[in-house]
Design a protein around this motif. Structure first.
Motif, PDB file in Angstrom:
ATOM      1  N   ASP A   1      24.610  -5.729 134.965  1.00 26.03           N
ATOM      2  CA  ASP A   1      23.577  -4.923 135.482  1.00 26.03           C
ATOM      3  C   ASP A   1      24.061  -3.442 135.577  1.00 26.03           C
ATOM      4  O   ASP A   1      23.288  -2.482 135.090  1.00 26.03           O
ATOM      5  N   SER A   2      25.376  -3.418 135.976  1.00 30.33           N
ATOM      6  CA  SER A   2      25.864  -2.098 136.339  1.00 30.33           C
ATOM      7  C   SER A   2      26.158  -1.359 134.765  1.00 30.33           C
ATOM      8  O   SER A   2      26.257   0.012 134.805  1.00 30.33           O
TER       9      SER A   2
ATOM     10  N   THR B   1      24.045  -0.734 132.919  1.00 24.62           N
ATOM     11  CA  THR B   1      22.687   0.205 132.781  1.00 24.62           C
ATOM     12  C   THR B   1      22.763   1.705 132.838  1.00 24.62           C
ATOM     13  O   THR B   1      22.286   2.399 132.287  1.00 24.62           O
TER      14      THR B   1
ATOM     15  N   GLU C   1      23.177   3.540 140.724  1.00 21.92           N
ATOM     16  CA  GLU C   1      22.398   2.448 140.709  1.00 21.92           C
ATOM     17  C   GLU C   1      21.635   1.996 142.054  1.00 21.92           C
ATOM     18  O   GLU C   1      22.240   2.427 143.020  1.00 21.92           O
TER      19      GLU C   1
ATOM     20  N   HIS D   1      16.742  -3.775 143.009  1.00 21.53           N
ATOM     21  CA  HIS D   1      15.722  -3.941 142.226  1.00 21.53           C
ATOM     22  C   HIS D   1      14.369  -3.503 142.869  1.00 21.53           C
ATOM     23  O   HIS D   1      13.324  -3.307 142.201  1.00 21.53           O
TER      24      HIS D   1
ATOM     25  N   ARG E   1      15.614   0.182 133.582  1.00 22.30           N
ATOM     26  CA  ARG E   1      15.747  -1.185 133.814  1.00 22.30           C
ATOM     27  C   ARG E   1      16.823  -1.660 133.391  1.00 22.30           C
ATOM     28  O   ARG E   1      17.412  -1.400 132.215  1.00 22.30           O
ATOM     29  N   ASP E   2      17.316  -2.828 133.965  1.00 22.34           N
ATOM     30  CA  ASP E   2      18.296  -3.573 133.373  1.00 22.34           C
ATOM     31  C   ASP E   2      17.826  -4.679 132.382  1.00 22.34           C
ATOM     32  O   ASP E   2      16.503  -4.622 132.115  1.00 22.34           O
TER      33      ASP E   2
ATOM     34  N   HIS F   1      14.548  -5.497 135.827  1.00 21.25           N
ATOM     35  CA  HIS F   1      14.516  -4.942 136.978  1.00 21.25           C
ATOM     36  C   HIS F   1      14.992  -3.547 137.109  1.00 21.25           C
ATOM     37  O   HIS F   1      15.682  -3.080 136.194  1.00 21.25           O
TER      38      HIS F   1
ATOM     39  N   ARG G   1      17.136  -0.859 138.045  1.00 16.20           N
ATOM     40  CA  ARG G   1      18.373  -0.814 138.295  1.00 16.20           C
ATOM     41  C   ARG G   1      19.149   0.619 138.373  1.00 16.20           C
ATOM     42  O   ARG G   1      20.337   0.702 139.141  1.00 16.20           O
TER      43      ARG G   1
END
Length: 276
Positions: free
Chosen positions: A93-94, A96, A235, A238, A259-260, A264, A266
């Protein structure tokens, strides 16, 4: 069925009780104990045996210990990082944040990079690997985390371009920076937790009753740190796009959410306001 295939099947069945990715966990643990990459394990499994120590690693995972802490390694963006319980485990996720930076700097690369709350150094070192001409500074309040980050910079031959300093967000840091990367604590104090985060450093997770305490401080510091044409990739949780965006907008900054892969919100791409 080979011994490796049988062992992986049995371990997968056990790990289903604690993991959403039991087969992957089993493969990563066995590859680690054999000193192989996961790809090599899968290609060579007919020729391999299973060391007795594998069962001990499975037991550790069954107790809830994250795979990354057991193996000590986590891949992130284009690099592989050492991780310990002193740092958060870098997550896809990070990435992103790096994707947002790549999009922003499509025409010109950033030269000066700041990573606030650097932890393992994941974001900063990924950025320096992405842009070979850039130099960066990583700040963290944890001496243990900075030790991990410095070790990762050395392992990746990036020590000559990455400096690390103990600090409390950007207090005492002088800009400007083209790219600022920030993954702060953003979990509300009383939020229920499960899984890997139960084993991660609590100071890197929680940020007051609403999860916004650190964003409030960061919003005050960003305007003086960003260069003209620069950006900060921040970051967020959500469900925090509106609340955190408002904190930055109140400081005169422009904000765009990204979004990721799961769809979501992110990352907030934060930039100085456009000149009149």
């Amino acid at each position: 069925m080979t011994a490796v295939a049988e062992k992986l099947r049995a371990a997968t069945a056990l790990l289903e009780t604690v993991s959403g990715t039991p087969r992957l966990d089993a493969e990563l643990l066995l590859a680690h104990v054999l000193g192989l990459t996961r790809s090599d394990l899968l290609l060579r499994q007919r020729d391999l045996g299973v060391p007795a120590s594998f069962d001990g690693l499975v037991e550790r995972r069954l107790s809830g210990e994250p795979v990354a802490y057991i193996t000590g390694i986590r891949d992130f963006w284009t690099i592989s990082l050492r991780v310990t319980p002193d740092v958060l485990i870098p997550r896809p996720d990070s990435e992103t944040l790096i994707e947002a930076a790549v999009a922003h700097f499509a025409e010109r690369p950033p030269r000066a990079v700041l990573d606030l709350g650097t932890g393992s150094g994941a974001l900063l070192l990924a950025a320096l690997d992405q842009w070979p001409q850039a130099r960066g500074l990583g700040i963290d309040i944890s001496p243990g985390a900075l030790g991990v980050a410095r070790e990762n910079a050395a392992r990746l031959a990036l020590s000559n371009r990455a400096d690390f300093r103990i600090g409390d967000w950007a207090d005492g840091v002088n800009g400007p920076f083209d790219l600022i990367l920030i993954n702060p604590p953003y979990i509300a104090r009383n939020a229920p937790l499960s899984g890997d985060v139960l084993h991660e450093p609590q100071g890197a997770l929680f940020a007051g009753a609403e999860g916004l305490d650190d964003y409030r401080r960061i919003a005050l510091q960003l305007p003086r740190l960003l260069s003209d044409g620069g950006m900060a990739a921040v970051e967020i949780g959500h469900d925090q796009r509106d609340s955190v965006s408002a904190l930055f907008a109140d400081r005169g900054l422009a904000v765009e959410a990204r979004r990721d892969l799961a769809g979501h919100d992110r990352c907030l791409a934060v930039t100085p306001p456009a000149a009149d």
